[in-house]
Design an enzyme around this catalytic site. Structure first.
Site, PDB file in Angstrom:
ATOM      1  N   LYS A 203       0.916  -1.097   0.011  1.00 21.77           N
ATOM      2  CA  LYS A 203       0.027   0.004  -0.030  1.00 21.77           C
ATOM      3  C   LYS A 203       0.965   1.188  -0.071  1.00 21.77           C
ATOM      4  CE  LYS A 203      -2.940   2.140   3.551  1.00 21.77           C
ATOM      5  NZ  LYS A 203      -3.990   1.913   4.191  1.00 21.77           N
TER       6      LYS A 203
HETATM    7  C1  R5P Z   1      -3.064   4.580   8.979  1.00 24.20           C
HETATM    8  O1  R5P Z   1      -3.814   5.138   9.925  1.00 24.20           O
HETATM    9  C2  R5P Z   1      -3.673   3.539   8.155  1.00 24.20           C
HETATM   10  O2  R5P Z   1      -2.633   2.703   7.162  1.00 24.20           O
HETATM   11  C3  R5P Z   1      -4.663   3.883   7.222  1.00 24.20           C
HETATM   12  O3  R5P Z   1      -5.528   2.563   6.892  1.00 24.20           O
HETATM   13  C4  R5P Z   1      -4.561   4.584   5.993  1.00 24.20           C
HETATM   14  O4  R5P Z   1      -3.642   5.653   6.238  1.00 24.20           O
HETATM   15  C5  R5P Z   1      -5.624   4.494   5.008  1.00 24.20           C
HETATM   16  O5  R5P Z   1      -6.251   5.357   5.378  1.00 24.20           O
HETATM   17  P1  R5P Z   1      -6.718   6.780   4.877  1.00 24.20           P
HETATM   18  O6  R5P Z   1      -7.348   6.676   3.442  1.00 24.20           O
HETATM   19  O7  R5P Z   1      -7.651   7.760   5.614  1.00 24.20           O
HETATM   20  O8  R5P Z   1      -5.199   7.567   4.587  1.00 24.20           O
END
Ligand code: R5P
Length: 294
Positions: A203
């Site tokens: 990711k």
């Molecule tokens: C961090 O808090 C996590 O990896 C989240 O799952 C990631 O940042 C995705 O969330 P957002 O779209 O709010 O950035």
């Protein structure tokens, strides 16, 4: 034991039909074992090859973030519209009904908070607990270039080793330290390190210049985080560009659960990810669904 009296003799062997040996649809995943592929196929839709992950794990270092004050109230109604829920074990056990059929991606690192050095994370969940919870992948934060780079990379490789033992995919989440520049050069480095060291998917963030070089040089699927809340049309445009430039999906949190119409937004994101819809058409869909709700 089957009753062996009066068994019919086998007679149809279809000798003219060779047994198929098809390659697995997901980039870089062909040599994985059956259980690992089965779990990945619950995350990445076998028809589109893509995924819409709903990320609600922010509380593991942020506490009760806006939109996640009550996961039972705000998030449970969204689950049917996501392919996958990314969540911590505490939130999963306490607030998600165990009869859910949704694929779960479990956050398995932790150890820091917004009050301290964020990169000081380590493994915070045993793989036995991930197996006990019947999840489909484990998410590990990796801080390339930050103070605790070494520790977080090795946390990921330990999880990859355990995951390979039990057929459990590891999602490497590239976290960018405050001091790092978010550009294609950085993300090529971070995502490639994660893939080379064994993560089954990675990711990262979308960047407007050179994102296609990040997806091209990473040998496993990439999903993008949504990041801070944008306007709906901007978030949909970002998702569209990411998919067109090689992403295998999104792992989106705030841009969904902080939207005024989260279900409408999730459906609009799905149209982009799974149906290659344009941002304009997806935004129209969002507005229509939002108005139906109002
Ligand atoms: C961090 O808090 C996590 O990896 C989240 O799952 C990631 O940042 C995705 O969330 P957002 O779209 O709010 O950035």
């Amino acid at each position: 034991m089957a009753d062996i009296d009066g068994l019919n003799a086998p007679k149809e062997f279809y000798t003219d039909i060779p047994q198929k040996s098809e390659s697995f649809y997901l980039k870089g995943s062909n040599s994985l074992d059956w259980g690992m592929k089965n779990r990945l196929s619950r995350i990445f839709n076998p028809v589109s090859g893509k995924t819409v992950m709903l990320a609600v794990d922010h509380g593991y270092f942020l506490g009760p973030t806006a939109g996640l004050e009550r996961i039972d109230v705000n998030i449970l109604p969204l689950i049917p519209y996501a392919d996958t829920l990314m969540i911590t074990r505490g939130a999963l056990r306490t607030m998600v009904p165990p009869d859910t059929q949704k694929a779960i991606v479990l956050r398995v690192t932790g150890g820091a908070s917004i009050l301290t050095e964020l990169s000081n994370e380590d493994l915070a969940v045993d793989i036995e607990d991930a197996l006990r919870l019947n999840v489909c992948a484990m998410a590990v934060q990796v801080y390339v270039g930050s103070e605790h780079e070494h520790q977080t990379i090795l946390s990921m490789t330990r999880m990859v080793d355990m995951g390979l033992r039990y057929g459990m995919p590891t999602l490497a989440v590239t976290a960018v330290g405050k001091e790092m520049v978010r550009d294609a050069k950085y993300f090529r480095l971070a995502t490639r390190i994660c893939a080379e060291l064994g993560a089954q998917y990675v990711k990262t963030y979308y960047i407007s210049e050179g994102f296609e070089t990040v997806t091209a040089s990473c040998p496993v699927p990439i999903v993008i985080a949504g990041g801070k809340k944008l306007s709906e049309i901007d978030a949909l445009t970002m998702a569209y560009r990411a998919i067109q430039e090689g992403a295998a999906g999104v792992d989106m949190g705030r841009n969904i659960f902080q939207s005024v119409a989260p279900v409408a937004m999730l459906k609009a994101v799905r149209a982009i990810v799974h149906d290659n819809e344009t941002p304009e058409k997806a935004f129209e869909l969002y507005k229509t669904l939002k108005n139906e709700k109002d």
